[in-house]
Design an enzyme around this catalytic site. Structure first.
Site, PDB file in Angstrom:
ATOM      1  N   TRP A 377       0.826  -1.210   0.000  1.00  0.00           N
ATOM      2  CA  TRP A 377       0.000   0.000   0.000  1.00  0.00           C
ATOM      3  C   TRP A 377       0.858   1.258   0.000  1.00  0.00           C
ATOM      4  CZ3 TRP A 377      -0.371   3.426   4.343  1.00  0.00           C
ATOM      5  CH2 TRP A 377       0.403   3.041   5.446  1.00  0.00           C
ATOM      6  N   ASP A 378       2.163   1.101   0.209  1.00  0.00           N
ATOM      7  CA  ASP A 378       3.087   2.237   0.156  1.00  0.00           C
ATOM      8  C   ASP A 378       2.895   3.033  -1.135  1.00  0.00           C
ATOM      9  OD1 ASP A 378       3.909   0.270   1.911  1.00  0.00           O
ATOM     10  OD2 ASP A 378       6.037   0.528   1.528  1.00  0.00           O
ATOM     11  N   GLU A 507       2.057  -1.835  12.528  1.00  0.00           N
ATOM     12  CA  GLU A 507       2.178  -3.284  12.682  1.00  0.00           C
ATOM     13  C   GLU A 507       2.641  -3.701  14.074  1.00  0.00           C
ATOM     14  OE1 GLU A 507       4.762  -4.253   9.429  1.00  0.00           O
ATOM     15  OE2 GLU A 507       3.494  -3.055   8.099  1.00  0.00           O
ATOM     16  N   LYS A 619       4.998   1.390  15.412  1.00  0.00           N
ATOM     17  CA  LYS A 619       5.972   1.316  14.329  1.00  0.00           C
ATOM     18  C   LYS A 619       5.823   2.541  13.435  1.00  0.00           C
ATOM     19  CE  LYS A 619       7.708  -1.724  10.678  1.00  0.00           C
ATOM     20  NZ  LYS A 619       7.414  -2.891   9.803  1.00  0.00           N
ATOM     21  N   GLN A 620       4.589   2.966  13.237  1.00  0.00           N
ATOM     22  CA  GLN A 620       4.320   4.184  12.484  1.00  0.00           C
ATOM     23  C   GLN A 620       3.034   4.808  12.989  1.00  0.00           C
ATOM     24  OE1 GLN A 620       4.521   1.810   8.928  1.00  0.00           O
ATOM     25  NE2 GLN A 620       2.535   2.541   8.289  1.00  0.00           N
TER      26      GLN A 620
END
Length: 845
Positions: A377-378, A507, A619-620
Site C-alpha cells: 500500500w506504500d 504493525e 511502528k508508524q
C-alpha cells in the site's frame, strides 16, 4: 549525515570520490539505475566485487509453497519472490593480462556518479597496474526510459603511458537469484543474511534452481540467453550486441554455455589510443510467451538501437528526463544538500514507476531484492500523490495494476467470507503473499488506501473516462467488503457501524477492534463509492448500465454504503482528550522508548510480537496519517492533541512514518521538529539510517520527499478536489518552488516567507484554476500569475511532544479553523451538494 568528503554536495549529481568496501551494498543501491520495468544495481563492471549482483525486472517472479508450521484455513499458500535475472553489467578489463579488481587496485583517480539529468551511472578511474601501466577507465551506463527493454553499457580503456595488450571481457551471466553459478561463489548478501539471522525486510531465498535454460546462442557480436522459471512458468530472454570503436588492432572471441555468454575483445593498444566497447542489451519477459518469441523481440529492440547508435540513445535519455524535470523538479535555493537528496529521491520514483506499464511499483523498485519485490500500500499512499501531480499517466498505470488484480482480490474476499474484493497486503501476481496474517491479511485498510488513491487521481486529473470504464470496479468492490465486514451496534439510542478484527498501518498493534485509521478510511471508501455510482447514473448512463451489468450491482447498495459510512464509529476518549488508535489501545502500558537502547531497534528484530503487542508503542503513526489524508474531518485542536500524544510513542522503525510526522508537525506548529523528520526521511537511504539500504531504495520514502516539501512546508492540500495552500516554510529557507499539474494545467508555485505566487502556464486544458490560501478563495487564469502576501508562518512551538502527550514548552497559540468537512468528490460533472451527517466524536474510554 553523509561523509561529504566521499560524497560531495552536487545539486544535480550523486558523486562518490573514494571506493570503500565497508558499505558496498549501500553504494550499489544508491547508484542503481532503472526505468520502472528493468533495474540494475550499481555494481562495478569488473563483476568480481559485489555485495549483491543484481538485475531485476518488475513483476518477474518465482512462486513457492509457503510451509506453515501449523496451518489453518485461509492462510496464504503460495509465496512470490522477485528473481535476480541474468546479469549483463559485467565488462571485465585486463591490461598485460592483469585483471582490474577494484578492491585491490592502485587507484590514483576515482569518481563515479549518478547524474540526475540523464539517469546515467558513470565512472572515471586511473589505475596503475603492477607493471606500471597508467590506465584510464571511463564507463557509463543507463537503462532507457524511452525504450523500456533497452540498456546501454559503455567502457573506454586508454593506456596513457605505454603500449599494452588490453582485453575487455563482456559477459551475460545467470547468477541464479544472486549466486554466481559460473564461479560457484555465493554473494555477500546471502552470506550476510545467513550470518545475521531473521529479518522480514529481506527477500525470500529459494534453494532450488529458479531459471531453467531454454534457447541460447551466439551469432557474431550477438549473444542470447533465455529461461523459464521453474514454478511460476514465466519466461525471459536477454540478448546483447557489442560495438567496438578503436584505431587499434583488435579481434573478438566467443564462449557460450546455458548460464554464461562471453564476448571477448582482444586489443593491441597503443599508448594514448582509446578502446571503446559498447554493449547494447535487451530484456523481454512474459507470463507465458515462449522464450523463442522473446528472443525475436529482443533482436528487434537491438536492431533499432544499433541503427541509431549509442550516442543517440544517451541523447534521447537526456531529452526524456529534461521533460520529467520540467514538470517535477522541486527547488530549494540555498540548501544544496537538501536539493541533491530531493532530486535523487524524485529520480528514484521515476526509475521505479515510469515504465512499469501495467505492473506495480515494488517497495524497493528494481534497486534490490528487499521485501521480495512485492507491491504494498506504500505505492497508493506515498508514491501516487507525486505521480498524480507530475506524471499522471504513470499513476494511471499503477492503478490499472490494481484493477487487473481484482479477480484474485475477489477470490480472496470470498475465502475470507466477505463480499467484494480484499486487496492483498503484499503481492506480485495478485495473490496474498504474506504468511503472517496478523500483520498481513488483517490489514484490510489496503482496500480503502487503493480507493483513496483512485479518487485522488481522478480529482487531480479529471480522468473520468478511466473512472467510469474500470476504476469504478475498484470503488464498488472495495466498498462491498466494508459493507459485509462491518456490523451495526446500538448504544445510547444511536446506531453506529463498527469494524473489528483488523490491523492498521501500525504493525506493532495487530488484530484490534475499531482501528481509527481503518474506520476513517473505510468511511471515505463507502461514501466515495456511493457518490460516484449515483453521479454515473445521472451523468453517464451508458457507462452506468455497463457497470451495473458487469458488477451485478443492486440498486440499494449505494444507499447502504452511505448509511454505513455516515454512521462509522470513530473512537474518541473524553478522558484523554484524543482519538485512541483502537478501542483498547489506551488500556495498555506505555513502552519506555527513551530507555530502549539503540541496539534493540528496530523492535521487531529484538522482541517477540506478543511482547510488542502488549504496549502502547508504534511502528508508524496510524492516527496522525489518518488526520493527514482526511484532514477536513478533524479540527486543528484534535490534530495537535493527537500528534502530541502519539509522536513520543512512535519508534520510526518504519521508513513511512517520518514522512507523515514531518507533514503534520509542520501543520500543527512544530516547525523545527518537522525539519528534523524531513531530514531523517530524506536521507534514510543515502545515509543508511535504517541500516538496510543494501537491500534496495525505500521508494515510499523517496516519494514522501515530494509530499513533505509540497504538502508539509508548502502546505498544499487537495481535499475534496479543491486546491489549497497553508505554507509553513522552515525559518532559514528563503524560497521553495515546485510545479503542479492540475486537471491538465501546469501550475508553478513559488513560496517565500513574504508571499506565495501561483502561475498557470498557457496551453492548459482549463482557462482558470480556483484555489485558496489560508481560507482566501482565489482564481488564476492560464498565462497569468496570482501573488498572495503571507503575514506569518502561523504559530511555532519551540519544543516537541513529551511522553503521554505533554508539551516540553509553553508554546501554543490558536490554529486557523479548517473549512467544513465534505466527503463528496467531483467526478462526472460538478460536485454534488448532497449533505452528510458524519459521526465524528463518538466516545470510548
Amino acid at each position: 549525515m553523509i561523509d561529504r568528503d566521499r560524497y560531495p554536495t552536487d545539486p544535480w549529481r550523486l558523486v562518490e570520490t573514494r571506493f570503500s568496501e565497508e558499505d558496498l551494498g549501500v553504494s550499489e543501491t544508491i547508484f542503481a539505475t532503472g526505468n520502472g520495468y528493468l533495474g540494475m544495481r550499481g555494481n562495478f563492471p569488473e563483476g568480481r566485487h559485489a555485495h549483491e549482483h543484481g538485475t531485476f525486472i518488475n513483476g518477474f517472479h518465482e512462486t513457492w509453497p509457503i510451509r506453515h508450521a501449523e496451518n489453518a484455513y485461509g492462510f496464504a499458500e503460495v509465496g512470490q519472490t522477485i528473481v535476480n535475472v541474468p546479469d549483463a553489467k559485467t565488462m571485465r578489463v585486463y591490461v598485460d593480462d592483469e585483471p582490474m579488481s577494484i578492491d585491490i587496485a592502485e587507484l590514483v583517480e576515482y569518481e563515479r556518479s549518478l547524474d540526475f539529468r540523464d539517469a546515467t551511472h558513470a565512472r572515471r578511474i586511473r589505475w596503475i597496474t603492477p607493471s606500471g601501466k597508467d590506465v584510464l577507465l571511463e564507463s557509463r551506463s543507463m537503462v532507457s526510459f524511452e525504450d523500456r527493454h533497452l540498456a546501454v553499457l559503455q567502457m573506454t580503456v586508454t593506456v596513457l603511458n605505454d603500449d599494452a595488450p588490453v582485453v575487455v571481457n563482456c559477459q551475460l551471466i545467470n547468477r541464479q537469484d544472486g549466486e554466481d553459478v559460473y564461479s560457484g561463489r555465493p554473494p555477500a548478501a546471502r552470506k550476510a543474511q545467513e550470518a545475521g539471522g531473521f529479518d522480514p525486510r529481506k527477500t525470500d531465498r529459494i534453494a532450488e534452481r529458479v531459471l531453467v535454460p531454454q534457447e541460447y546462442w551466439q551469432d557474431g557480436t550477438r549473444s542470447a540467453l533465455s529461461y523459464r522459471t521453474a514454478s511460476s512458468g514465466m519466461s525471459i530472454a536477454v540478448v546483447a550486441d557489442h560495438v567496438v570503436e578503436t584505431e587499434n588492432e583488435f579481434e573478438t572471441r566467443n564462449l557460450l554455455d546455458p548460464d554464461i555468454a562471453k564476448n571477448v575483445v582482444r586489443v593491441n593498444a597503443r599508448a594514448g589510443v582509446p578502446v571503446t566497447v559498447t554493449k547494447l542489451v535487451s530484456y523481454h519477459t512474459s507470463r507465458g510467451v515462449p522464450a523463442t518469441e522473446l528472443i525475436d523481440r529482443a533482436r528487434r529492440t537491438l536492431d533499432r538501437a544499433g541503427a541509431a547508435g549509442p550516442d543517440a540513445a544517451f541523447a534521447r535519455q537526456r531529452a526524456w528526463l529534461d521533460e520529467f524535470w520540467e514538470r517535477s523538479d522541486v527547488r530549494i535555493p540555498g540548501h544544496d544538500s537538501y536539493q541533491q537528496a530531493t532530486r535523487w529521491s524524485l529520480l528514484q520514483v521515476a526509475m521505479a514507476s515510469a515504465r512499469a506499464d501495467g505492473w506495480g511499483v515494488p517497495a524497493k523498485g528494481m534497486t534490490g531484492s528487499g521485501y521480495s519485490g512485492h507491491y504494498f500500500w506504500d505505492t497508493d499512499i506515498y508514491v501516487l500523490p507525486f505521480l498524480d501531480f507530475t506524471s499522471p499517466w504513470w499513476a494511471r498505470n499503477a492503478l490499472r495494476m490494481r484493477t487487473g488484480m481484482l479477480p484474485a482480490a475477489r477470490r480472496r474476499a470470498q475465502q475470507m467470507s466477505e463480499a467484494g474484493a480484499l486487496i492483498p497486503w503484499r503481492t506480485i501476481n495478485g495473490e496474498e503473499a504474506s504468511a503472517y496474517y496478523a500483520a498481513g491479511t488483517a490489514q484490510y485498510h489496503i482496500n480503502a488506501d487503493v480507493a483513496y488513491a483512485l479518487v485522488k487521481y481522478v480529482e487531480a486529473t479529471d480522468d473520468v473516462e478511466f473512472l467510469a470504464r474500470e476504476g469504478i470496479d475498484l470503488l464498488v468492490e472495495t466498498a462491498r467488503l466494508w459493507s459485509t465486514l462491518g456490523f451495526w451496534r446500538t448504544r445510547g439510542g444511536a446506531d453506529s457501524f463498527h469494524i473489528h478484527g483488523v490491523t492498521g498501518p501500525d504493525e506493532y498493534t495487530t488484530v484490534v477492534n475499531d482501528n481509527l485509521f481503518t474506520n476513517v478510511m473505510a468511511r471515505f471508501n463507502l461514501r466515495a463509492a456511493a457518490s460516484v455510482v449515483r453521479q454515473m447514473a445521472e451523468r453517464a448512463p451508458a457507462a452506468y448500465r455497463a457497470m451495473v451489468e458487469r458488477l451485478s450491482l443492486h440498486a440499494d447498495e449505494p444507499e447502504r454504503w452511505e448509511r454505513q459510512g455516515n454512521a462509522m464509529f470513530i473512537p474518541y476518549s473524553d478522558e484523554a482528550g484524543i482519538h485512541p488508535q483502537d478501542s483498547l489501545f489506551l488500556k495498555k502500558e506505555v513502552w519506555d522508548l527513551e530507555n530502549t537502547p539503540p541496539e534493540q531497534r528496530p523492535l521487531l528484530l529484538h522482541f517477540h510480537p506478543l511482547v510488542i503487542y502488549r504496549f502502547q508503542v508504534l511502528k508508524q503513526a496510524d492516527v496522525v496519517l489518518a488526520q493527514f489524508l482526511q484532514g477536513r474531518h478533524f479540527t486543528a485542536a484534535e490534530k495537535r492533541a493527537d500528534f502530541d500524544y502519539y509522536d513520543p510513542l512512535t519508534t520510526g522503525d518504519s521508513t513511512l512514518s517520518g514522512v507523515v510526522q514531518s507533514i503534520m508537525a509542520a501543520e500543527v506548529g512544530y516547525q523545527d521538529l518537522a525539519l528534523t523528520y524531513f531530514e531523517h526521511s530524506l536521507f534514510v537511504d543515502l545515509a543508511d539510517l535504517h541500516r538496510n539500504a543494501s537491500d534496495g531504495v525505500h521508494i515510499a520514502a523517496a516519494g514522501g520527499a515530494w509530499t513533505m516539501l509540497v504538502s508539509g512546508f508548502g502546505g498544499m492540500r487537495d481535499h475534496d478536489g479543491t486546491l489549497s495552500f497553508d505554507p509553513r516554510l522552515p525559518a532559514d529557507w528563503p524560497e521553495l518552488s515546485f510545479p503542479l499539474t492540475w486537471r491538465g494545467t501546469r501550475l508553478d508555485v513559488r513560496l517565500t516567507r513574504e508571499e506565495i505566487a501561483v502561475t498557470a502556464r498557457a496551453g492548459g486544458r482549463t482557462e482558470e484554476v480556483p484555489f485558496s490560501v489560508r481560507g482566501r478563495e482565489l482564481t488564476v487564469r492560464t498565462g497569468e500569475s496570482v501573488a498572495v502576501p503571507l503575514a506569518d508562518q502561523g504559530p511555532r512551538l519551540a519544543g516537541r511532544p513529551a511522553p503521554h502527550g505533554r508539551l516540553t514548552d509553553d508554546g501554543g497559540g490558536s490554529e486557523p479553523t479548517l473549512p467544513p468537512a465534505t466527503d463528496l468528490i467531483p467526478v462526472i460533472g460538478q460536485q454534488s451538494d448532497t449533505s452528510q451527517s458524519g459521526a465524528l466524536g463518538e466516545s470510548t474510554s
